[in-house]
Design a protein around this motif. Sequence first.
Motif, PDB file in Angstrom:
ATOM      1  N   ARG A 123       0.818  -1.208   0.000  1.00 25.08           N
ATOM      2  CA  ARG A 123       0.000   0.000   0.000  1.00 25.08           C
ATOM      3  C   ARG A 123       0.859   1.269   0.000  1.00 25.08           C
ATOM      4  NH1 ARG A 123      -5.156  -0.825   4.143  1.00 25.08           N
ATOM      5  NH2 ARG A 123      -6.279  -2.358   2.862  1.00 25.08           N
ATOM      6  N   TYR A 124       0.284   2.305  -0.609  1.00 27.94           N
ATOM      7  CA  TYR A 124       0.895   3.636  -0.624  1.00 27.94           C
ATOM      8  C   TYR A 124      -0.088   4.599   0.045  1.00 27.94           C
ATOM      9  CZ  TYR A 124       3.728   1.625  -4.394  1.00 27.94           C
ATOM     10  OH  TYR A 124       4.552   0.820  -5.157  1.00 27.94           O
ATOM     11  N   LYS A 125       0.460   5.574   0.732  1.00 25.68           N
ATOM     12  CA  LYS A 125      -0.372   6.627   1.300  1.00 25.68           C
ATOM     13  C   LYS A 125      -0.106   7.904   0.511  1.00 25.68           C
ATOM     14  CE  LYS A 125      -1.866   8.756   5.626  1.00 25.68           C
ATOM     15  NZ  LYS A 125      -1.679   8.846   7.105  1.00 25.68           N
ATOM     16  N   ILE A 126      -1.084   8.295  -0.267  1.00 29.51           N
ATOM     17  CA  ILE A 126      -0.966   9.461  -1.154  1.00 29.51           C
ATOM     18  C   ILE A 126      -2.050  10.451  -0.776  1.00 29.51           C
ATOM     19  CG2 ILE A 126      -0.893  10.285  -3.522  1.00 29.51           C
ATOM     20  CD1 ILE A 126       1.316   8.323  -2.918  1.00 29.51           C
ATOM     21  N   ASP A 127      -1.653  11.597  -0.219  1.00 30.26           N
ATOM     22  CA  ASP A 127      -2.624  12.637   0.164  1.00 30.26           C
ATOM     23  C   ASP A 127      -3.770  12.064   1.005  1.00 30.26           C
ATOM     24  OD1 ASP A 127      -1.244  14.662  -0.995  1.00 30.26           O
ATOM     25  OD2 ASP A 127      -2.486  14.806  -2.797  1.00 30.26           O
ATOM     26  N   ASN A 128      -3.384  11.321   2.045  1.00 30.89           N
ATOM     27  CA  ASN A 128      -4.356  10.715   2.972  1.00 30.89           C
ATOM     28  C   ASN A 128      -5.235   9.671   2.307  1.00 30.89           C
ATOM     29  OD1 ASN A 128      -3.495  12.347   5.169  1.00 30.89           O
ATOM     30  ND2 ASN A 128      -4.793  14.037   4.417  1.00 30.89           N
ATOM     31  N   HIS A 129      -4.828   9.205   1.127  1.00 32.57           N
ATOM     32  CA  HIS A 129      -5.529   8.111   0.462  1.00 32.57           C
ATOM     33  C   HIS A 129      -4.649   6.877   0.509  1.00 32.57           C
ATOM     34  CE1 HIS A 129      -8.644  10.751  -1.174  1.00 32.57           C
ATOM     35  NE2 HIS A 129      -7.687  11.571  -1.576  1.00 32.57           N
ATOM     36  N   LEU A 130      -5.231   5.731   0.828  1.00 31.59           N
ATOM     37  CA  LEU A 130      -4.506   4.469   0.751  1.00 31.59           C
ATOM     38  C   LEU A 130      -4.693   3.904  -0.644  1.00 31.59           C
ATOM     39  CD1 LEU A 130      -5.334   2.855   4.218  1.00 31.59           C
ATOM     40  CD2 LEU A 130      -3.223   3.972   3.497  1.00 31.59           C
ATOM     41  N   VAL A 131      -3.588   3.713  -1.346  1.00 33.20           N
ATOM     42  CA  VAL A 131      -3.623   3.303  -2.746  1.00 33.20           C
ATOM     43  C   VAL A 131      -2.945   1.949  -2.876  1.00 33.20           C
ATOM     44  CG1 VAL A 131      -2.900   3.870  -5.086  1.00 33.20           C
ATOM     45  CG2 VAL A 131      -3.609   5.686  -3.533  1.00 33.20           C
ATOM     46  N   GLU A 132      -3.563   1.064  -3.638  1.00 33.82           N
ATOM     47  CA  GLU A 132      -2.983  -0.238  -3.917  1.00 33.82           C
ATOM     48  C   GLU A 132      -2.907  -0.416  -5.432  1.00 33.82           C
ATOM     49  OE1 GLU A 132      -4.857  -3.514  -2.055  1.00 33.82           O
ATOM     50  OE2 GLU A 132      -4.583  -2.775  -0.003  1.00 33.82           O
ATOM     51  N   ILE A 133      -1.732  -0.779  -5.886  1.00 31.43           N
ATOM     52  CA  ILE A 133      -1.536  -1.092  -7.299  1.00 31.43           C
ATOM     53  C   ILE A 133      -0.742  -2.391  -7.373  1.00 31.43           C
ATOM     54  CG2 ILE A 133      -1.586   1.313  -8.079  1.00 31.43           C
ATOM     55  CD1 ILE A 133       1.481   1.198  -8.181  1.00 31.43           C
ATOM     56  N   GLY A 134      -0.504  -2.844  -8.540  1.00 29.68           N
ATOM     57  CA  GLY A 134       0.311  -4.029  -8.742  1.00 29.68           C
ATOM     58  C   GLY A 134       1.421  -3.750  -9.727  1.00 29.68           C
ATOM     59  N   ALA A 135       2.182  -4.771 -10.052  1.00 34.10           N
ATOM     60  CA  ALA A 135       3.267  -4.616 -11.017  1.00 34.10           C
ATOM     61  C   ALA A 135       3.460  -5.916 -11.765  1.00 34.10           C
ATOM     62  CB  ALA A 135       4.557  -4.198 -10.324  1.00 34.10           C
ATOM     63  N   SER A 136       3.782  -5.800 -13.031  1.00 38.21           N
ATOM     64  CA  SER A 136       4.139  -6.940 -13.870  1.00 38.21           C
ATOM     65  C   SER A 136       5.531  -6.701 -14.417  1.00 38.21           C
ATOM     66  CB  SER A 136       3.136  -7.116 -15.011  1.00 38.21           C
ATOM     67  OG  SER A 136       1.829  -7.297 -14.500  1.00 38.21           O
ATOM     68  N   VAL A 137       6.319  -7.767 -14.535  1.00 38.42           N
ATOM     69  CA  VAL A 137       7.718  -7.623 -14.920  1.00 38.42           C
ATOM     70  C   VAL A 137       8.036  -8.582 -16.054  1.00 38.42           C
ATOM     71  CG1 VAL A 137      10.123  -7.713 -14.146  1.00 38.42           C
ATOM     72  CG2 VAL A 137       8.322  -6.996 -12.551  1.00 38.42           C
ATOM     73  N   GLY A 138       8.691  -8.062 -17.087  1.00 29.00           N
ATOM     74  CA  GLY A 138       9.239  -8.883 -18.152  1.00 29.00           C
ATOM     75  C   GLY A 138      10.745  -8.900 -18.062  1.00 29.00           C
ATOM     76  N   ILE A 139      11.361 -10.077 -18.183  1.00 29.77           N
ATOM     77  CA  ILE A 139      12.810 -10.220 -17.967  1.00 29.77           C
ATOM     78  C   ILE A 139      13.457 -10.726 -19.238  1.00 29.77           C
ATOM     79  CG2 ILE A 139      14.597 -11.235 -16.501  1.00 29.77           C
ATOM     80  CD1 ILE A 139      12.407 -11.809 -14.433  1.00 29.77           C
ATOM     81  N   ALA A 140      14.565 -10.089 -19.625  1.00 31.12           N
ATOM     82  CA  ALA A 140      15.387 -10.546 -20.751  1.00 31.12           C
ATOM     83  C   ALA A 140      16.825 -10.656 -20.271  1.00 31.12           C
ATOM     84  CB  ALA A 140      15.274  -9.585 -21.932  1.00 31.12           C
ATOM     85  N   MET A 141      17.433 -11.813 -20.467  1.00 30.01           N
ATOM     86  CA  MET A 141      18.813 -12.041 -20.059  1.00 30.01           C
ATOM     87  C   MET A 141      19.747 -11.673 -21.214  1.00 30.01           C
ATOM     88  SD  MET A 141      18.195 -13.085 -17.011  1.00 30.01           S
ATOM     89  CE  MET A 141      19.898 -13.451 -16.547  1.00 30.01           C
ATOM     90  N   THR A 142      20.906 -11.145 -20.853  1.00 28.62           N
ATOM     91  CA  THR A 142      21.888 -10.786 -21.883  1.00 28.62           C
ATOM     92  C   THR A 142      22.534 -12.033 -22.457  1.00 28.62           C
ATOM     93  OG1 THR A 142      23.612 -10.539 -20.212  1.00 28.62           O
ATOM     94  CG2 THR A 142      22.385  -8.560 -20.813  1.00 28.62           C
ATOM     95  N   SER A 143      22.998 -11.883 -23.674  1.00 28.28           N
ATOM     96  CA  SER A 143      23.741 -12.949 -24.346  1.00 28.28           C
ATOM     97  C   SER A 143      24.805 -12.306 -25.207  1.00 28.28           C
ATOM     98  CB  SER A 143      22.801 -13.830 -25.181  1.00 28.28           C
ATOM     99  OG  SER A 143      22.145 -13.038 -26.155  1.00 28.28           O
ATOM    100  N   ARG A 144      25.741 -13.127 -25.682  1.00 26.95           N
ATOM    101  CA  ARG A 144      26.841 -12.577 -26.464  1.00 26.95           C
ATOM    102  C   ARG A 144      26.322 -11.901 -27.738  1.00 26.95           C
ATOM    103  NH1 ARG A 144      32.230 -13.242 -26.471  1.00 26.95           N
ATOM    104  NH2 ARG A 144      32.074 -14.828 -24.827  1.00 26.95           N
ATOM    105  N   GLY A 145      26.736 -10.664 -27.921  1.00 31.17           N
ATOM    106  CA  GLY A 145      26.384  -9.928 -29.129  1.00 31.17           C
ATOM    107  C   GLY A 145      25.017  -9.278 -29.120  1.00 31.17           C
ATOM    108  N   VAL A 146      24.260  -9.401 -28.035  1.00 26.51           N
ATOM    109  CA  VAL A 146      22.925  -8.798 -28.009  1.00 26.51           C
ATOM    110  C   VAL A 146      23.038  -7.278 -27.905  1.00 26.51           C
ATOM    111  CG1 VAL A 146      22.662  -8.925 -25.490  1.00 26.51           C
ATOM    112  CG2 VAL A 146      20.636  -8.935 -26.935  1.00 26.51           C
ATOM    113  N   SER A 147      22.161  -6.593 -28.605  1.00 26.24           N
ATOM    114  CA  SER A 147      22.176  -5.137 -28.571  1.00 26.24           C
ATOM    115  C   SER A 147      21.170  -4.627 -27.549  1.00 26.24           C
ATOM    116  CB  SER A 147      21.837  -4.571 -29.950  1.00 26.24           C
ATOM    117  OG  SER A 147      20.504  -4.899 -30.301  1.00 26.24           O
ATOM    118  N   ALA A 148      21.280  -3.337 -27.229  1.00 25.67           N
ATOM    119  CA  ALA A 148      20.357  -2.737 -26.266  1.00 25.67           C
ATOM    120  C   ALA A 148      18.935  -2.758 -26.796  1.00 25.67           C
ATOM    121  CB  ALA A 148      20.796  -1.318 -25.944  1.00 25.67           C
TER     122      ALA A 148
END
Length: 778
Positions: free
Chosen positions: A449-474
């Motif tokens: 939970r976050y407290k924003i201007d006396n409001h209790l806010v709940e959000i979530g998060a999703s994550v995508g993961i990419a591992m580096t490999s030889r020669g991979v570009s940004a």
Amino acid sequence: MQLVDPKKRGSRREEPEPALYAALVDSMCQNFWPMFIGSVSTAVAAVLTALKTGNVLLWPCAALIIGIGTLRAFQMRKYERRTQVLTFEQAKHWEPRYAIGAMVYASVLGVWCFLTIFGNDDAIAHMICVAATVGYTAGGAARNYGRPKLIQYHILLACGPMSLALATHADFFYISLAALLALFFMGLKGINLSLHAIFVKALTSSFREAALAGQFDTALNNMPHGLCMFRADGRLAVMNHRFSEMMNLSEDLIQRSASANDIVAACIASNSISAASGKMILSEIVNTQARDMITTDPDVARGRSLSWTFQAMEGGGAVVLVEDITERRNAEARISHLARYDELTALPNRVNFRDEIGRLLAVQQGAEQLSALLFVDLDQFKQVNDTLGHPCGDQLLCAVSERLREMLRPEDFVARFGGDEFVVFQQNVHSPDDAAGLARRIVDRLSERYKIDNHLVEIGASVGIAMTSRGVSADTLLKNADMALYRAKADGRGTFCFFRDEMAQVVESRRILELDLRKALANEEFELFFQPLVNLKSGRISTCEALLRWNHPVRGTVSPTDIIPVAEDMGLIVDLGRWILRKACMECMKWPEGVSVAVNFSPQQFHQRDVLSEVRYAIEVSGLPANRLEIEITESSLLRNTQLTHDVLSQLHSLGVRISLDDFGTGYSSLSYLHNFPLQKVKIDRSFLEGIDSDRPLTLLRGVARLSADLGMSVVVEGIETNEQLELISADGAVTEAQGYLFSPPVPAVRVRQLLNASHGRRPPDSQLIPVSSRSIA
């Protein structure tokens, strides 16, 4: 330099400008001693002629000469004692007084000369009066060059009677003297005019130079740059106020024409420049080479930056320009910071992150190091913006960025990628498990939970993961992490997902589908199928719903459920919907008059600005009556901008177009929609038919149908597949129309015409297509 009213030019003589006029008057009125001595000399000459000739008339002349000359002399004395500079108004006051005195004095001289010479043969007396008058006239010509008219009047009034009296003597020499004097007076007049011209020219040049000098001085001291000019000997020639203010210098340096060494030493002493900078500046002044340099203030708290420009002058010497560029450099630094950092969270932005990741990947190419890029997207963030407002949303983003900083190691790198997206580059990980552990912690921590201007806010998060490999570009790494994030959100959000090679294949397949979709729309490769809606009372087809079909040359038949979402994401749904609307209207014109066509409108298509114009155009081009067009919208179309939606629906209804609420029961199914919006038909979703053989679902369906019917709307039930379902929904008579495979699946335009002909008794269809029920399509 004449100030003359153009309208009056030629009507009176031109007058000089005020400053020049005052100077000319001043040149006449400030000669006390010459005037006093001349007046005394002339008075003595008048007394001598009176004594010599014994003419009693000369004594009044002598008295007048003495009195008028003394008064004029002391009048000039009073003028010379003035302390103020003569102004134009004062000059206009003094000139007439001087001119009147000069004319009266010249008239007395003329009378005196005439009385002395006329009828008198005393040569000595003649010589005295001629010499005194000529001398006084010559002195007046030299003194009155400011106003030439005065000397001309003086010659006329004083010397004219004298020459006339000489000419009355019947003597050759007297007549010759009169002629010579006339020539002398003409030359004297010319000299006077020349002196006047020289004086006016000199004064004019002086005024112009003074004005130019004043303008130069004003410009010099009001310019934003500091300026110093040094002569060839290295001494100061010019310094403006701005330079002395910037360097905190004393006026003494300017007054005594200090040397360049003195100026630089004073700048160092005032702590305006450092000693090292002073040596460089002095070297540039001495070498007189054109170049620029920047110095920083020794006072760190002041933090001033100065730009120095050195320019050599012809004949030796140098010009030094100094500009305070502190604000400009600070602004440039801020612009550079804003270009690479997010202003809200102070995190690196997309550009900065892209450059930094490229640099880190280049460093890692030579070493066997494993790193991970985590693409983080916040869930339900839009709801916070919509409900609490953007300021609260901004505070939430700052709080998220702080939590991300707390979880990362010093060698890790985090940036705000845009909107509610963040990216993390995790360096030197031993295995993908380390990246998974960080992703799990990010999801858990950001979901607290976050407290924003006396409001209790709940959000979530999703994550995508990419591992580096030889020669991979940004770019490739970011793309892979983005694809993994997309998969994580599709899996239900609030989780993380690693990139896998098959994800790229899915994305590539989607990309090819988009290209094919654009091509199909441009070439009109789509086809419309139609599924009938049967009126349960008459048993006839009352409406046919237009459904999109695409026979892809490679994929085969592509389902609308695959086409519509892609078209919406690409922004093609508006163009595609426009094509469907016009095609459906033109096809409906080939059907019996009592049959309408129903066209589905996506929320994007419905909320376009020119939706009314598109509907009008389709009706006009096809010639279809408006009451034979039925537009089907979903609940999601009603959720956005309710007032605008209501206005559009009302205008469509006023055209005669019917509005149908499609898939009722799959969303919020708010009964307020049925009351607040001008709807003519409600289509109950096929999900209501599940378990319809039990009391509860059947009661619910009949209740919705009865409520809609009582509100004056037609009720359609979708997905009818069996006779039992048909009998149950039509038992109480609230449902007016039915649609489903029991009657007909979606069929091509040619086949629907056959069904319509059969339904309306025109001619039998090519093949028997009778619904398996107790009812039949008549």
